[in-house]
Each structure stands twice: as structure tokens, then as C-alpha cells.
Design a protein around this motif. Structure first.
Motif: not given
Length: 169
Positions: A91-94, A97-104, A106-111, A133-139
Motif C-alpha cells: 500500500s505504501d508503495s502504491y 506512485c501517486f505522490d510522484t504525480h507523474q503519468c508514467e 501511473l502507467v507503471q502501476l497499472i501495468k 483499488r489502486y489500479r482503478k484510482r491510477a486509471e
């Protein structure tokens, strides 16, 4: 400073339109000497009043060219699979990912989550709710930004990406 009409990313809210920049007299407790953005989230209801010097992350949305370049780059973006069992660490790792605010990112997380889902499916297991839950949020964040930039409906973004990648191969 953003101007009225600008489309920006505000924290993890996603795309917002700057409706107004000014001194909000009607907000209880607002500093009358500060300028505030009046933000209208594109994919959520409500209004956000944020001081222009807010500590919340803000950035302009991607340009169409930047979005197209990122889409073209998707096949080469790696989605490393975290296979540890510690849900808090995951969860901390996910969240990181959001804390970077970088689209790339988010792509990594989704993949990564799609890869984990494939492994689960292969082994006859259900995908973890935390991952979903985190994939949905990233998408939601990524596809919302792409939709605005590309001028298409949010629900058409995934198909748009697939079509672009098929055309490129």
C-alpha cells in the motif's frame, strides 16, 4: 500562477478547471489578503478553493503531444511486480506512485497490477482487492487527464490507447 480557464492537475483529485482567481469573500476563515483558485473538478462534483500558494501539488495538464508520446512509450514502460506479502508495504508503495504525480508512474502501476492479475488468473486465484483499488484510482487519474487532453470521453481512452499501439506495431 494559473489563469481562469486553465486545466490543471490538483493533487490526487485529477483534472480541474480554474474557474476563478481572486479573493473569496464568501469562504469562512479564508485569508482576505490571499488569492485563491476556484477549481471545478472535471470528474467529481463540487468546488475546491485553494490558495494560489497551496502546498497541494498542482501542475498544468499534459499537452496533446506529450500524451501521444507517452502512449507510444507504453510498451517500453516496465511494470515491476511486487510479490511481497506485506500489505502495508504494498500500500505504501502504491501511494508513493501517486505522490510522484507523474503519468508514467501511473502507467507503471497499472501495468504492474495487470501483470499480477494475469498471474492470479493463471493460478486460479482472485486478484487482490488492494491491487484493484489502486489500479482503478491510477486509471481514473491517467485516463481522466488523457480524455481531457485528447478531447475524448474518459471511457474511450483505453480503446484509444489500444488502437494507437496497434497502429504503431
Amino acid at each position: 500562477m494559473f489563469q481562469e480557464g486553465d486545466m490543471i492537475i490538483y493533487g490526487n483529485t485529477g483534472v480541474c478547471r480554474v474557474e476563478q482567481v481572486g479573493h473569496p469573500d464568501h469562504i469562512k476563515g479564508a485569508d482576505g489578503n490571499k488569492l485563491y483558485y476556484t477549481l471545478a473538478p472535471v470528474y467529481q462534483a463540487g468546488v475546491i478553493y485553494a490558495p494560489i500558494d497551496t502546498p497541494v501539488f498542482t501542475r498544468p495538464i499534459l499537452t496533446r503531444q506529450a500524451a501521444e508520446e507517452l502512449i507510444a512509450k507504453i510498451p517500453s514502460i516496465r511494470g515491476e511486480i511486487y510479490d511481497g506479502r506485506n500489505q502495508r508495504v504494498l500500500s505504501d508503495s502504491y501511494r508513493a506512485c501517486f505522490d510522484t504525480h507523474q503519468c508514467e508512474t501511473l502507467v507503471q502501476l497499472i501495468k504492474m497490477v495487470h501483470s499480477k492479475n494475469a498471474v492470479c488468473q493463471k493460478n486460479g486465484k482472485k486478484p487482490a482487492q488492494l491491487d484493484q483499488r489502486y489500479r482503478k484510482r491510477a486509471e481514473d487519474l491517467l485516463y481522466g487527464e488523457f480524455a481531457v487532453v485528447l478531447g475524448i470521453a474518459r471511457e474511450d481512452v483505453e480503446r484509444y490507447i489500444t488502437d494507437r499501439l496497434e497502429q504503431a506495431s
